[in-house]
Design a protein around this motif. Structure first.
Motif, PDB file in Angstrom:
ATOM      1  N   LEU A   1       8.369   5.732   4.766  1.00 19.03           N
ATOM      2  CA  LEU A   1       7.900   7.015   3.590  1.00 19.03           C
ATOM      3  C   LEU A   1       6.724   6.627   3.209  1.00 19.03           C
ATOM      4  N   ALA A   2       5.836   5.868   3.140  1.00 21.17           N
ATOM      5  CA  ALA A   2       4.576   6.131   3.279  1.00 21.17           C
ATOM      6  C   ALA A   2       3.356   6.746   3.551  1.00 21.17           C
ATOM      7  N   ASN A   3       3.833   6.569   4.860  1.00 19.50           N
ATOM      8  CA  ASN A   3       3.399   6.954   5.972  1.00 19.50           C
ATOM      9  C   ASN A   3       3.605   9.000   5.399  1.00 19.50           C
ATOM     10  N   MET A   4       4.669   8.976   5.322  1.00 16.08           N
ATOM     11  CA  MET A   4       4.808  10.980   5.101  1.00 16.08           C
ATOM     12  C   MET A   4       4.419  11.096   3.600  1.00 16.08           C
ATOM     13  N   ASN A   5       3.979  10.310   2.452  1.00 15.61           N
ATOM     14  CA  ASN A   5       3.336  10.242   1.143  1.00 15.61           C
ATOM     15  C   ASN A   5       1.867  10.170   2.088  1.00 15.61           C
ATOM     16  N   ASN A   6       0.965   9.960   2.739  1.00 20.13           N
ATOM     17  CA  ASN A   6      -0.292   9.831   2.770  1.00 20.13           C
ATOM     18  C   ASN A   6      -0.419   8.601   1.729  1.00 20.13           C
ATOM     19  N   VAL A   7       0.114   7.680   1.650  1.00 23.42           N
ATOM     20  CA  VAL A   7       0.432   6.089   1.128  1.00 23.42           C
ATOM     21  C   VAL A   7      -0.333   5.408   1.581  1.00 23.42           C
ATOM     22  N   ILE A   8      -1.340   4.455   1.870  1.00 25.33           N
ATOM     23  CA  ILE A   8      -1.771   3.469   2.200  1.00 25.33           C
ATOM     24  C   ILE A   8      -0.941   2.239   1.499  1.00 25.33           C
ATOM     25  N   ILE A   9      -0.562   1.230   1.961  1.00 22.36           N
ATOM     26  CA  ILE A   9       0.212  -0.513   1.504  1.00 22.36           C
ATOM     27  C   ILE A   9      -1.132  -0.985   1.746  1.00 22.36           C
ATOM     28  N   HIS A  10      -1.305  -1.940   1.288  1.00 21.80           N
ATOM     29  CA  HIS A  10      -2.459  -3.140   1.702  1.00 21.80           C
ATOM     30  C   HIS A  10      -1.192  -4.615   0.728  1.00 21.80           C
ATOM     31  N   SER A  11      -1.972  -5.691   1.454  1.00 22.55           N
ATOM     32  CA  SER A  11      -0.872  -6.672   1.375  1.00 22.55           C
ATOM     33  C   SER A  11      -1.911  -8.259   1.717  1.00 22.55           C
ATOM     34  N   ARG A  12      -1.631  -8.772   0.539  1.00 21.63           N
ATOM     35  CA  ARG A  12      -2.228  -9.834   0.476  1.00 21.63           C
ATOM     36  C   ARG A  12      -0.841 -11.054   0.232  1.00 21.63           C
ATOM     37  N   LEU A  13      -0.904 -11.912   0.820  1.00 21.83           N
ATOM     38  CA  LEU A  13       0.337 -12.299   0.409  1.00 21.83           C
ATOM     39  C   LEU A  13       0.710 -14.304   0.639  1.00 21.83           C
ATOM     40  N   SER A  14       0.951 -15.315  -0.208  1.00 16.84           N
ATOM     41  CA  SER A  14       0.831 -15.918  -0.001  1.00 16.84           C
ATOM     42  C   SER A  14       2.612 -16.593   0.088  1.00 16.84           C
ATOM     43  N   THR A  15       2.546 -17.741   1.005  1.00 10.57           N
ATOM     44  CA  THR A  15       4.121 -18.048   1.245  1.00 10.57           C
ATOM     45  C   THR A  15       4.719 -19.149   0.205  1.00 10.57           C
TER      46      THR A  15
ATOM     47  N   PRO B   1       2.276  11.605  -4.967  1.00 10.90           N
ATOM     48  CA  PRO B   1       2.698  13.163  -4.629  1.00 10.90           C
ATOM     49  C   PRO B   1       1.392  13.127  -4.027  1.00 10.90           C
ATOM     50  N   GLN B   2      -0.383  12.985  -4.606  1.00  7.05           N
ATOM     51  CA  GLN B   2      -1.626  13.511  -3.023  1.00  7.05           C
ATOM     52  C   GLN B   2      -1.665  11.808  -2.332  1.00  7.05           C
ATOM     53  N   GLY B   3      -1.026  10.983  -2.587  1.00  6.61           N
ATOM     54  CA  GLY B   3      -1.451  10.668  -1.212  1.00  6.61           C
ATOM     55  C   GLY B   3      -2.354   8.951  -2.384  1.00  6.61           C
ATOM     56  N   GLY B   4      -2.390   7.800  -1.972  1.00  6.91           N
ATOM     57  CA  GLY B   4      -3.425   7.188  -3.150  1.00  6.91           C
ATOM     58  C   GLY B   4      -2.616   5.648  -2.169  1.00  6.91           C
ATOM     59  N   GLU B   5      -2.770   4.261  -2.809  1.00  6.01           N
ATOM     60  CA  GLU B   5      -3.123   3.220  -2.287  1.00  6.01           C
ATOM     61  C   GLU B   5      -2.282   2.261  -3.120  1.00  6.01           C
ATOM     62  N   ILE B   6      -1.185   1.721  -2.003  1.00  9.41           N
ATOM     63  CA  ILE B   6      -0.975   0.817  -3.183  1.00  9.41           C
ATOM     64  C   ILE B   6      -0.890  -1.015  -2.377  1.00  9.41           C
ATOM     65  N   ARG B   7      -1.120  -1.843  -4.100  1.00  9.23           N
ATOM     66  CA  ARG B   7      -2.348  -3.308  -3.045  1.00  9.23           C
ATOM     67  C   ARG B   7      -0.798  -3.459  -3.991  1.00  9.23           C
ATOM     68  N   VAL B   8      -0.089  -5.037  -2.816  1.00  9.17           N
ATOM     69  CA  VAL B   8       0.814  -5.656  -3.124  1.00  9.17           C
ATOM     70  C   VAL B   8      -0.011  -7.146  -2.587  1.00  9.17           C
ATOM     71  N   THR B   9       0.012  -7.827  -3.579  1.00  6.22           N
ATOM     72  CA  THR B   9      -0.307  -9.228  -3.611  1.00  6.22           C
ATOM     73  C   THR B   9       1.137 -10.668  -3.921  1.00  6.22           C
ATOM     74  N   SER B  10       0.837 -11.609  -3.764  1.00  6.67           N
ATOM     75  CA  SER B  10       1.933 -13.131  -4.224  1.00  6.67           C
ATOM     76  C   SER B  10       0.655 -13.901  -4.479  1.00  6.67           C
TER      77      SER B  10
ATOM     78  N   ASP C   1      -1.771   3.882  -7.617  1.00  7.17           N
ATOM     79  CA  ASP C   1      -3.061   4.535  -8.970  1.00  7.17           C
ATOM     80  C   ASP C   1      -2.259   5.789  -9.257  1.00  7.17           C
ATOM     81  N   GLY C   2      -0.862   5.535  -9.662  1.00  8.40           N
ATOM     82  CA  GLY C   2      -0.136   7.413  -9.357  1.00  8.40           C
ATOM     83  C   GLY C   2      -0.720   7.634 -11.148  1.00  8.40           C
ATOM     84  N   ILE C   3       0.950   8.418 -11.151  1.00  4.93           N
ATOM     85  CA  ILE C   3       0.246   8.861 -12.342  1.00  4.93           C
ATOM     86  C   ILE C   3       0.505   8.525 -13.764  1.00  4.93           C
ATOM     87  N   GLY C   4       1.453   6.810 -13.656  1.00 12.82           N
ATOM     88  CA  GLY C   4       1.475   6.256 -14.568  1.00 12.82           C
ATOM     89  C   GLY C   4       2.144   6.791 -15.604  1.00 12.82           C
ATOM     90  N   MET C   5       2.477   5.693 -16.578  1.00 10.01           N
ATOM     91  CA  MET C   5       3.561   6.211 -17.937  1.00 10.01           C
ATOM     92  C   MET C   5       3.201   5.896 -18.943  1.00 10.01           C
TER      93      MET C   5
END
Length: 416
Positions: free
Chosen positions: A288-302, A328-337, A351-355
């Motif tokens: 789904l991310a690829n279809m919407n031009n969204v890149i997901i970055h992750s930096r995770l700890s166990t 809707p125009q694409g962007g980046e998602i950053r997932v960290t733990s 980096d979406g439309i926000g609320m």
């Protein structure tokens, strides 16, 4: 004694203004723009009244508690609102005239810049830390005002006045922050109670009607699929039947969400690796991310937590799906733990439309969605329900046009 009397009148004006502002903040239908109007009018009114009841030690030098309202606006309102209040202070003080009119022009830009730098630190901390930050900032402001008068204008000040000026400013700031934070916490508790009542209603509905609806729905879907396989169907008929199947699948997914509420406490408790589960959720949502031009970055700890693994995975997928749909125009998602104070924090930023603040407070309510009629709101209800069942909490920070940051906080399970 005259200075204390004037300062206490100023403090009374500020307290009344805060109470008036909280009266409007308790209205759940207030928009972010209306909130800024209320803050500007309230703090602007308190600033004007404070400057109408000043204490004068000599011609050209007047003292009041206007800086308390300005500092509060810098941390509890939009920066543009705070800047407008700073201009209001400078304009009114210039009308009074005298050598002291230069002091706000010198101090206000520096104070505004310092407040904006400290604002992220202020937002990350809780009430007592916030009190300490703003009290110290108020103390520095008082010292700056007194130093400007003594060094630039060579005007001596009575020691008793200096002490009362600093002490009443700091105590007034402590009282103001405590009142604001107290009312904000009460409003948050009320919002949570309303949400819990609505979720409870949905839970009863889920337990009573979900099975009865899903069974005939499944049978109907099977018959529609059989009709689809019939020879001689026209393309238009196949298209209609395909839409019917898709809508039945969507209804089935909604009923599945309802069933999540019917069983808030999962039967099976697992020891969950947060890193593995987050990576699995990213893998599921990646197409789904690829279809919407969204890149997901992750930096995770166990780390490990306790809960139902399939429900926790479902909650993470819902959060990632919402972040993708917010861009809707694409962007980046950053997932960290990371771990902090025996808890694991899972951060999902986009980096979406926000609320707006109103939308953030209503997240998790039945049938409330920010997707303009395309959502049911049940996805976020699942998220809140699952995280609460795992003894966790969700904090959401969002700003229209900038993006959203979701912090899922869960207690760490110590493995042997």
């Amino acid at each position: 004694m005259g200075s204390i009397h004037s300062f206490l009148i100023n403090l009374f004006v500020i307290v009344i203004s805060i109470l008036f502002m909280q009266f409007w903040m308790n209205k759940r239908d207030i928009s972010s723009r209306q909130y800024e109007y209320v803050v500007f009018v309230t703090f602007g009114f308190s600033i004007i009244l404070c400057m109408l009841f000043p204490f004068k030690i000599s011609e050209g030098f007047i003292f009041d508690l206007r800086f308390i309202s300005f500092i509060l606006a810098c941390f509890y309102a939009h920066p543009i609102t705070a800047a407008a209040l700073g201009v209001l202070v400078a304009v009114i003080r210039s009308i009074h005239g005298g050598d002291g009119a230069w002091i706000p022009i010198i101090i206000l830009p520096i104070l505004f810049t310092l407040c904006m730098e400290l604002r992220p630190v202020f937002n990350r901390n809780k009430m007592y830390s916030r009190i300490a930050i703003l009290s110290f900032l108020t103390f520095l402001t008082c010292i700056a005002v007194l130093v400007c008068i003594y060094v630039i204008f060579q005007h001596p000040l009575p020691r008793e006045f200096v002490y009362s000026f600093i002490i009443i400013h700091v105590l007034g700031m402590i009282l103001s922050i405590y009142l604001i934070e107290f009312f904000r916490s009460q409003n948050l508790i009320l919002t949570r109670l309303i949400r819990m009542e609505k979720v409870e209603v949905v839970s009863h509905l889920a337990a009573s009607i979900s099975h009865e609806i899903r069974n005939p729905l499944t049978s109907s879907r099977g018959f529609v699929q059989m009709v689809q396989e019939s020879p001689g169907l026209q393309d238009k008929d196949k298209e209609f039947l395909n839409i019917a199947v898709q809508e039945m699948d969507r209804a089935t997914a909604i009923i599945h969400d309802y069933l999540t509420f019917a069983k808030p406490a999962p039967d099976k408790i697992d020891t969950i690796s947060t890193k593995e589960t987050i990576e699995k959720a990213i893998g599921v949502i990646q197409p789904l991310a690829n279809m919407n031009n969204v890149i997901i970055h992750s930096r995770l700890s166990t780390h490990h937590v306790e809960g139902n693994q399939s429900l926790f995975l479902q909650a993470l997928i819902n959060l990632l799906k919402n972040s993708i749909e917010a861009m809707p125009q694409g962007g980046e998602i950053r997932v960290t733990s990371h771990a902090e104070s025996k808890k694991v924090h899972i951060l999902i930023e986009d980096d979406g439309i926000g609320m707006t603040p109103l939308q953030v407070t209503r997240l998790g309510e039945p049938y409330f969605s920010t997707k303009e009629g395309k959502g049911t709101g049940l996805g976020m209800m699942v998220v809140f329900r699952v995280i609460e069942a795992m003894n966790g909490a969700i904090q959401i920070d969002s700003e229209p046009g900038i993006g959203t940051k979701i912090n899922v906080c869960l207690p760490i399970f110590k493995t042997c």
